[in-house]
Design a protein around this motif. Structure first.
Motif, PDB file in Angstrom:
ATOM      1  N   LYS A  62      16.171 -11.561  14.069  1.00  0.00           N
ATOM      2  CA  LYS A  62      16.249 -12.338  15.310  1.00  0.00           C
ATOM      3  C   LYS A  62      15.298 -13.538  15.258  1.00  0.00           C
ATOM      4  N   GLU A  63      14.077 -13.331  14.763  1.00  0.00           N
ATOM      5  CA  GLU A  63      13.092 -14.413  14.663  1.00  0.00           C
ATOM      6  C   GLU A  63      13.528 -15.459  13.637  1.00  0.00           C
ATOM      7  N   ILE A  64      14.144 -15.001  12.548  1.00  0.00           N
ATOM      8  CA  ILE A  64      14.638 -15.931  11.532  1.00  0.00           C
ATOM      9  C   ILE A  64      15.748 -16.797  12.103  1.00  0.00           C
ATOM     10  N   ASP A  65      16.640 -16.193  12.887  1.00  0.00           N
ATOM     11  CA  ASP A  65      17.739 -16.955  13.490  1.00  0.00           C
ATOM     12  C   ASP A  65      17.228 -17.997  14.484  1.00  0.00           C
ATOM     13  N   THR A  66      16.230 -17.629  15.304  1.00  0.00           N
ATOM     14  CA  THR A  66      15.686 -18.606  16.258  1.00  0.00           C
ATOM     15  C   THR A  66      14.985 -19.745  15.538  1.00  0.00           C
ATOM     16  N   PHE A  67      14.285 -19.437  14.437  1.00  0.00           N
ATOM     17  CA  PHE A  67      13.625 -20.503  13.673  1.00  0.00           C
ATOM     18  C   PHE A  67      14.658 -21.432  13.033  1.00  0.00           C
ATOM     19  N   GLN A  68      15.709 -20.873  12.470  1.00  0.00           N
ATOM     20  CA  GLN A  68      16.731 -21.701  11.843  1.00  0.00           C
ATOM     21  C   GLN A  68      17.474 -22.556  12.878  1.00  0.00           C
ATOM     22  N   ALA A  69      17.717 -21.998  14.064  1.00  0.00           N
ATOM     23  CA  ALA A  69      18.372 -22.769  15.124  1.00  0.00           C
ATOM     24  C   ALA A  69      17.475 -23.922  15.591  1.00  0.00           C
ATOM     25  N   CYS A  70      16.184 -23.651  15.699  1.00  0.00           N
ATOM     26  CA  CYS A  70      15.243 -24.697  16.096  1.00  0.00           C
ATOM     27  C   CYS A  70      15.189 -25.792  15.033  1.00  0.00           C
ATOM     28  N   HIS A  71      15.166 -25.396  13.770  1.00  0.00           N
ATOM     29  CA  HIS A  71      15.118 -26.377  12.682  1.00  0.00           C
ATOM     30  C   HIS A  71      16.389 -27.222  12.652  1.00  0.00           C
ATOM     31  N   LEU A  72      17.537 -26.593  12.851  1.00  0.00           N
ATOM     32  CA  LEU A  72      18.800 -27.323  12.875  1.00  0.00           C
ATOM     33  C   LEU A  72      18.839 -28.320  14.039  1.00  0.00           C
TER      34      LEU A  72
END
Length: 130
Positions: A79-89
């Motif tokens: 879940k934390e990895i997905d939020t970080f990747q969404a923020c980066h995108l």
């Protein structure tokens, strides 16, 4: 030896009246020495347009804290990895939009901070009188 205002009463008088703020008058005003003309330049440098803060720093910290807590297991911190990747995108999309605006030299409507290219464009349009 420290002198009190009573001992220096003659210095404190301005036109035979004591000043209301309790300070003595300045002896002579400091003369202005104009070594450069008082006009603005027609351009600004681009030094201050660097990014002010790092993007997605909080999401990255949360992700690393989860990794440390779960012995660097990616399955437990998905879940934390997905939020970080969404923020980066999201950050990359906004940066590409900003670069497109800079290349097209479009003036953004209602924007408070202009970059140096947009400011130079405005200063060229409205030159300072010499």
């Amino acid at each position: 030896m420290r002198l009190t205002p009573l001992n220096l009463r003659a210095i404190y008088l301005i036109d035979n009246k004591t000043p209301k703020n309790g300070r003595r008058a300045a002896c002579t005003p400091f003369p202005f020495n104009g070594c450069l003309p008082l006009t603005l330049r027609d351009h600004v440098s681009g030094k201050g347009d660097k990014q002010q803060s790092n993007a997605c720093l909080q999401e990255m910290a949360i992700m690393f804290a989860c990794f440390k807590k779960n012995d660097f297991s990616q399955a437990a911190c998905s879940k934390e990895i997905d939020t970080f990747q969404a923020c980066h995108l999201n950050h990359m999309i906004t940066e590409s939009k900003k670069k497109d605006q800079e290349l097209n030299s479009l003036m953004p409507h209602g924007e408070r901070r202009l970059n140096h290219k947009q400011l130079n464009q405005l200063l060229r349009k409205y030159r300072q009188p010499q």
